[in-house]
Design a protein around this motif. Structure first.
Motif, PDB file in Angstrom:
ATOM      1  N   UNK A 256      -9.224  -9.280   7.585  1.00 48.70           N
ATOM      2  CA  UNK A 256      -8.038  -9.929   7.018  1.00 48.70           C
ATOM      3  C   UNK A 256      -6.769  -9.513   7.761  1.00 48.70           C
ATOM      4  N   UNK A 257      -6.705  -8.256   8.180  1.00 48.63           N
ATOM      5  CA  UNK A 257      -5.536  -7.808   8.938  1.00 48.63           C
ATOM      6  C   UNK A 257      -5.454  -8.530  10.282  1.00 48.63           C
TER       7      UNK A 257
ATOM      8  N   UNK B 204       0.664  -0.476   5.788  1.00 49.88           N
ATOM      9  CA  UNK B 204       0.015  -1.383   4.838  1.00 49.88           C
ATOM     10  C   UNK B 204      -1.499  -1.386   5.033  1.00 49.88           C
ATOM     11  N   UNK B 205      -1.947  -1.440   6.285  1.00 50.09           N
ATOM     12  CA  UNK B 205      -3.380  -1.439   6.573  1.00 50.09           C
ATOM     13  C   UNK B 205      -3.995  -0.098   6.183  1.00 50.09           C
ATOM     14  N   UNK B 206      -3.305   0.996   6.489  1.00 46.43           N
ATOM     15  CA  UNK B 206      -3.820   2.331   6.152  1.00 46.43           C
ATOM     16  C   UNK B 206      -3.955   2.505   4.650  1.00 46.43           C
ATOM     17  N   UNK B 207      -2.986   1.978   3.895  1.00 52.97           N
ATOM     18  CA  UNK B 207      -3.039   2.082   2.438  1.00 52.97           C
ATOM     19  C   UNK B 207      -4.287   1.407   1.893  1.00 52.97           C
ATOM     20  N   UNK B 208      -4.666   0.299   2.504  1.00 53.79           N
ATOM     21  CA  UNK B 208      -5.882  -0.389   2.077  1.00 53.79           C
ATOM     22  C   UNK B 208      -7.135   0.346   2.540  1.00 53.79           C
ATOM     23  N   UNK B 209      -7.128   0.800   3.773  1.00 55.73           N
ATOM     24  CA  UNK B 209      -8.300   1.487   4.300  1.00 55.73           C
ATOM     25  C   UNK B 209      -8.647   2.730   3.489  1.00 55.73           C
TER      26      UNK B 209
ATOM     27  N   UNK C  64       5.350  -2.727  -3.862  1.00 52.89           N
ATOM     28  CA  UNK C  64       6.227  -3.036  -2.731  1.00 52.89           C
ATOM     29  C   UNK C  64       5.467  -3.386  -1.451  1.00 52.89           C
ATOM     30  N   UNK C  65       4.138  -3.320  -1.482  1.00 49.15           N
ATOM     31  CA  UNK C  65       3.352  -3.865  -0.375  1.00 49.15           C
ATOM     32  C   UNK C  65       2.300  -4.793  -0.955  1.00 49.15           C
ATOM     33  N   UNK C  66       2.023  -5.878  -0.272  1.00 47.48           N
ATOM     34  CA  UNK C  66       1.016  -6.816  -0.750  1.00 47.48           C
ATOM     35  C   UNK C  66      -0.360  -6.401  -0.245  1.00 47.48           C
ATOM     36  N   UNK C  67      -1.400  -6.834  -0.964  1.00 45.65           N
ATOM     37  CA  UNK C  67      -2.764  -6.480  -0.595  1.00 45.65           C
ATOM     38  C   UNK C  67      -3.130  -7.103   0.747  1.00 45.65           C
ATOM     39  N   UNK C  68      -3.833  -6.352   1.558  1.00 51.16           N
ATOM     40  CA  UNK C  68      -4.352  -6.915   2.800  1.00 51.16           C
ATOM     41  C   UNK C  68      -5.493  -7.875   2.490  1.00 51.16           C
TER      42      UNK C  68
END
Length: 205
Positions: free
Chosen positions: A78-79, A89-94, A104-108
Motif C-alpha cells: 500500500x505504501x 507513517x510507514x514505520x508506525x504501521x510496520x 494525526x496520521x492516516x492508516x497506510x
C-alpha cells in the motif's frame, strides 16, 4: 483535487446520514469478527495453555508468524502503490503503534485499525486465559469492558481528545467488549458441551 480537498470531500460525505450509517454498520460487522476471534482463540488455546511448557512465549510466537509477515507485506504494497514516502507513517504501521497516533496520521493500510485492535487483544490473551477461568468471570470481564468503553468515550469528550479519522470510536478501548462477548460465548459453549456429556452421553458415544 489535492489531498486536503480529498479529505474535505470524505468528511462531507460522512455527514450524509446513509453513508455515515454504512460506516458505523461496517464497524459493527468488525465487532462480530472480534467476537468470533476471541471465541476461536480461547477454544484453541485453553487446553494448550494448560499443557505447554512456555504457553505465553509460544502463543506470542505463533501470533507473530501468522500475522506480521502478511501485515508487513500489505504495508509495503500500500505504501508503494499509494506513493507514501513518509517514513514515520510507514514505520508506525510496520511496528504496530499507529493506532495510538492515528488522530494525526492516516492508516497506510485501509481498515488497519482492526488489526491494531486485534493485536491489543493478543497482548492481553495470556493474562485473560489465566484469570478468566469460568463463565462468572467472563461475565464480569464483559461488564468491565462495557463500562470501560463508555468511560473512554465520555472522557474523550470531556477532555477534548482529538477525534480526527474517528480516533475515539476506532480506539481499542471502544471495542474490547466485543472480545469479552466472544469469551462469554466460549464458556457458554463449553458448559453446554459438558452438560450434554452428562445428560446425553449417547451423543458422544
Amino acid at each position: 483535487l489535492n489531498q486536503n480537498d480529498n479529505v474535505k470531500v470524505l468528511h462531507d460525505q460522512t455527514q450524509i446520514p446513509i453513508l455515515r450509517q454504512s460506516l458505523y454498520f461496517g464497524a459493527r460487522g468488525v465487532q462480530l469478527f472480534f467476537m468470533i476471534s476471541a471465541f476461536t482463540l480461547f477454544n484453541s488455546s485453553f487446553a494448550r495453555f494448560a499443557t505447554d511448557q512456555h504457553p505465553k512465549l509460544n502463543f506470542y510466537i505463533r501470533r507473530m508468524f501468522r500475522i506480521l509477515p502478511y501485515w508487513w507485506l500489505m504495508v509495503f504494497c500500500y505504501a508503494w502503490g499509494g506513493g507514501i514516502k513518509d517514513i514515520g507513517r510507514v514505520s508506525a504501521s510496520l511496528f504496530m503503534y499507529f493506532g495510538f497516533i492515528r488522530f494525526y496520521i492516516s492508516d497506510v493500510v485501509p481498515g488497519g485499525w482492526t488489526i491494531f485492535v486485534e493485536e491489543t487483544f493478543y497482548v492481553l490473551m495470556p493474562f485473560l486465559i489465566r484469570h478468566i477461568s469460568g463463565l462468572s468471570r467472563a461475565y464480569k470481564f464483559l461488564a468491565t469492558t462495557l463500562i470501560l468503553s463508555v468511560v473512554w468515550r465520555v472522557s474523550a469528550i470531556v477532555f477534548h481528545l482529538p477525534d480526527a479519522q474517528s480516533f475515539i470510536f476506532l480506539f481499542p478501548l471502544t471495542h474490547w467488549y466485543a472480545f469479552a462477548m466472544g469469551i462469554v460465548l466460549f464458556y457458554l459453549h463449553k458448559n453446554y458441551r459438558a452438560w450434554l456429556q452428562t445428560k446425553r452421553p449417547w451423543l458422544w458415544a
